[in-house]
Scaffold this motif. Structure first.
Motif, short mmCIF file in Angstrom:
data_model
loop_
_atom_site.label_atom_id
_atom_site.label_comp_id
_atom_site.label_asym_id
_atom_site.label_seq_id
_atom_site.Cartn_x
_atom_site.Cartn_y
_atom_site.Cartn_z
N VAL A 140 0.88 -1.16 0.00
CA VAL A 140 0.00 0.00 0.00
C VAL A 140 0.92 1.22 0.00
CG1 VAL A 140 -1.78 1.28 1.24
CG2 VAL A 140 -1.77 -1.23 1.32
N LEU A 141 0.76 2.08 -1.02
CA LEU A 141 1.61 3.26 -1.17
C LEU A 141 0.78 4.52 -1.03
CD1 LEU A 141 3.62 2.15 -4.35
CD2 LEU A 141 4.18 1.71 -1.95
N ASP A 142 1.44 5.60 -0.60
CA ASP A 142 0.75 6.88 -0.58
C ASP A 142 0.96 7.60 -1.91
OD1 ASP A 142 3.26 8.14 -0.51
OD2 ASP A 142 3.09 8.75 1.58
N MET A 143 0.48 8.82 -2.02
CA MET A 143 0.56 9.57 -3.27
C MET A 143 2.00 9.90 -3.67
SD MET A 143 -2.55 10.04 -4.32
CE MET A 143 -3.34 11.54 -4.82
N HIS A 144 2.92 9.82 -2.70
CA HIS A 144 4.32 10.15 -2.97
C HIS A 144 5.19 8.89 -3.07
CE1 HIS A 144 3.23 14.29 -2.22
NE2 HIS A 144 2.67 13.91 -1.08
N ALA A 181 11.40 6.71 -0.55
CA ALA A 181 10.48 6.43 -1.66
C ALA A 181 10.58 4.96 -2.06
CB ALA A 181 10.78 7.32 -2.85
N PHE A 182 9.47 4.38 -2.44
CA PHE A 182 9.38 2.98 -2.86
C PHE A 182 10.13 2.78 -4.17
CE2 PHE A 182 6.83 -0.41 -5.03
CZ PHE A 182 7.14 -1.45 -4.17
N VAL A 183 11.11 1.90 -4.17
CA VAL A 183 11.91 1.59 -5.35
C VAL A 183 11.37 0.34 -6.03
CG1 VAL A 183 14.21 0.87 -6.12
CG2 VAL A 183 13.98 2.66 -4.40
N GLY A 184 10.89 -0.59 -5.23
CA GLY A 184 10.40 -1.87 -5.72
C GLY A 184 10.34 -2.86 -4.59
N LEU A 185 10.37 -4.13 -4.94
CA LEU A 185 10.36 -5.14 -3.89
C LEU A 185 11.16 -6.36 -4.30
CD1 LEU A 185 8.18 -7.50 -4.88
CD2 LEU A 185 6.54 -5.86 -4.04
N ILE A 186 11.45 -7.16 -3.31
CA ILE A 186 12.12 -8.45 -3.52
C ILE A 186 11.18 -9.52 -3.00
CG2 ILE A 186 14.07 -9.92 -2.92
CD1 ILE A 186 15.73 -7.42 -2.51
N THR A 187 10.91 -10.51 -3.83
CA THR A 187 10.03 -11.59 -3.42
C THR A 187 10.81 -12.67 -2.68
OG1 THR A 187 10.32 -12.82 -5.48
CG2 THR A 187 8.50 -11.21 -5.40
N ARG A 188 10.09 -13.40 -1.86
CA ARG A 188 10.70 -14.54 -1.18
C ARG A 188 11.22 -15.54 -2.21
NH1 ARG A 188 6.60 -17.17 2.28
NH2 ARG A 188 6.98 -15.51 3.75
N ARG A 189 10.50 -15.69 -3.31
CA ARG A 189 10.92 -16.60 -4.37
C ARG A 189 12.29 -16.22 -4.91
NH1 ARG A 189 11.53 -17.28 -9.59
NH2 ARG A 189 10.87 -19.18 -10.62
N ALA A 190 12.52 -14.94 -5.20
CA ALA A 190 13.81 -14.49 -5.72
C ALA A 190 14.93 -14.77 -4.73
CB ALA A 190 13.74 -13.00 -6.05
N ILE A 191 14.63 -14.60 -3.45
CA ILE A 191 15.62 -14.87 -2.42
C ILE A 191 15.98 -16.36 -2.38
CG2 ILE A 191 15.96 -14.90 0.10
CD1 ILE A 191 14.34 -12.20 0.07
#
Length: 148
Positions: free
Chosen positions: A53-57, A127-137
């Motif tokens: 969940v992200l805000d407007m920024h 600021a949100f750059v992205g994410l890392i999934t458990r699968r990738a780890i």
């Protein structure tokens, strides 16, 4: 020698996480003010069990899961779909979401992923750059053990 002991003795724990990050432009997300029907639609169409969940920024506010949405609309005798319009994402989301900085190492990502399907990555300004999934780890851990 245990698997954990072997991991501690490798360079993998200190490696950078950049190659594992799914960029923000490719990540399904919702905003806190979105109605729950929108969140459920995003969750179903994306195929994910949870999304940030992200805000407007583009700052991480929390995460929302299918289970949280469904728990809200489950009545004692039926699924109360009309309740989707009565609630916003903010009213049911979890504010506890694992976050780390883009410069943090793989060891931190591994630790945070134990209890979460993804780890949110932020830049130095938050600021949100992205994410890392458990699968990738897990793929990276598997690759490390296969190279022997």
């Amino acid at each position: 020698m245990t698997v954990l002991h072997e991991l501690k003795n490798t360079n993998i724990m200190d490696q950078e996480i950049a190659e594992l990050i799914i960029g923000h432009e490719k990540v399904a997300h919702v905003q806190a003010a979105n109605p729950l029907d929108h969140a459920l639609l995003i969750l179903i169409k994306s195929g994910y069990t949870a999304v940030p969940v992200l805000d407007m920024h583009y700052r991480v506010q929390g995460q929302i899961s299918k289970a949280q949405v469904l728990d809200t609309i489950l009545g004692t005798e039926r699924i109360e779909m009309d309740k989707l319009h009565e609630h916003t994402v903010e009213s049911v989301m979890s504010e506890k979401v694992p976050k780390m900085n883009v410069d943090d190492n793989f060891g931190k990502a591994l630790t945070l992923s134990i209890n979460h399907p993804f780890v949110c990555i932020e830049d130095d300004e938050g600021a949100f750059v992205g994410l890392i999934t458990r699968r990738a780890i897990l793929v990276m851990v598997h690759r490390e053990f296969q190279s022997d």
